[in-house]
Design an enzyme around this catalytic site. Structure first.
Site, PDB file in Angstrom:
ATOM      1  N   ARG A   1      26.173  40.063  -8.392  1.00  0.00           N
ATOM      2  CA  ARG A   1      25.889  40.545  -9.853  1.00  0.00           C
ATOM      3  C   ARG A   1      26.880  41.926  -9.922  1.00  0.00           C
ATOM      4  NH1 ARG A   1      22.714  44.275 -12.002  1.00  0.00           N
ATOM      5  NH2 ARG A   1      21.603  43.840 -14.002  1.00  0.00           N
TER       6      ARG A   1
ATOM      7  N   LYS B   1      26.436  50.958  -7.422  1.00  0.00           N
ATOM      8  CA  LYS B   1      25.035  51.781  -7.014  1.00  0.00           C
ATOM      9  C   LYS B   1      25.208  53.022  -6.193  1.00  0.00           C
ATOM     10  CE  LYS B   1      22.065  47.988  -8.013  1.00  0.00           C
ATOM     11  NZ  LYS B   1      21.184  46.733  -7.621  1.00  0.00           N
TER      12      LYS B   1
END
Ligand code: PMM
Length: 262
Positions: free
Chosen positions: A240, A206
């Site tokens: 995740r 991210k």
């Protein structure tokens, strides 16, 4: 701690958009993630990247259905959707977990569906919608506010018939958060674990990693691993990630070192 491998069947996701839009490629990718050690596969047909627009539910169903059918019977499958109609076909095809990044705010039918089908339900925090979430996100105390939000959503799910032991909480790394917010939430994983609900964290590749060191999406493996290990130390039950093999190895080694400590 378990590892959830990401299978994005989308043209435009954060880091792997377009790679697995064809079903046979998505299925092969999912199988490779299982071989690499994934405990769960998260299949999604709608991108939630900042600025992404919504996908029609028929298109989303067409994307995810052949992939879930092709992966069913490997490991438990999670469907990443905010729409009950999509979750319903996914569950019929074998999905056992609903990963709802809207935490039941996207579709009034979602809680009842999860209750009736008795599936696990992941409730994630997002400020606003993917279209607007990165427009100057502001909190007083980010950890308390995200925690209170998730507890209220869990309470709402329970009132609508979802069993308490089916619920997971996820602070939603990157969903309406600045770098400071993301770091505070990762550092506070234990505060979410203290709620009694299992915690999922999704830091994979991210933007917060790139904001620290300027790395591009495909250069964030080290940062992803560091965030996963911090989440594990804070008591997260699952991460995740896209890079399953490397994260599984890191978790295993951290676990072995801890097992030999004082
Ligand atoms: N992140 C993305 C998509 N779905 N679901 C949960 N529960 N938590 C997350 O952090 C999360 C998610 C966006 O990541 P991607 O588009 O890179 O897969």
């Amino acid at each position: 701690m378990k590892v959830m491998g990401v299978v994005n069947v989308t043209p435009d996701s954060f880091s792997d958009g377009g790679l697995y839009i064809e079903p046979h490629k998505a299925i092969a990718h999912g199988r490779a993630l299982v071989a690499a050690g994934a405990d769960v596969l998260d299949v999604g047909g709608e991108s939630t990247r900042p600025g992404a627009s919504e996908v029609d539910s028929e298109l989303e169903k067409d994307r995810i259905l052949p992939v879930i059918e092709g992966l069913s019977g490997t490991v438990p499958i999670s469907i990443d959707t905010t729409k009950a109609a999509v979750a319903e076909v996914a569950i019929s095809a074998g999905a056992e977990i609903v990963n709802d990044v809207s935490a039941l705010r996207g579709d009034p039918e979602m809680a009842a569906l999860c209750a009736e089908k008795d599936v696990d339900l992941i409730l994630m925090h997002m400020l606003g919608s993917p279209r607007t979430m990165q427009d100057d996100p502001t909190y007083g105390d980010v950890v308390s506010e995200v925690r209170e939000f998730l507890l209220a959503r869990a309470q709402s799910a329970i009132e609508q018939g979802v069993a308490r032991e089916r619920i997971w909480l996820d602070p939603g790394i990157g969903f309406g958060k600045t770098l400071e917010h993301n770091l505070s939430l990762l550092a506070a994983t234990c505060r979410f674990r203290e709620t009694g609900f299992p915690v999922l964290i999704g830091p994979s590749r991210k933007a917060f990693i790139g904001k620290i060191d300027g790395s591009d999406r495909d250069q964030r493996l080290g940062g992803t691993i560091a965030a996963c290990l911090a989440a594990r130390s804070g008591g997260a039950s699952m991460v995740r990630v896209h890079d399953v093999e490397e994260v599984v190895q890191a978790i295993r080694i951290q676990g072995q070192i801890e097992a030999h400590g004082e």
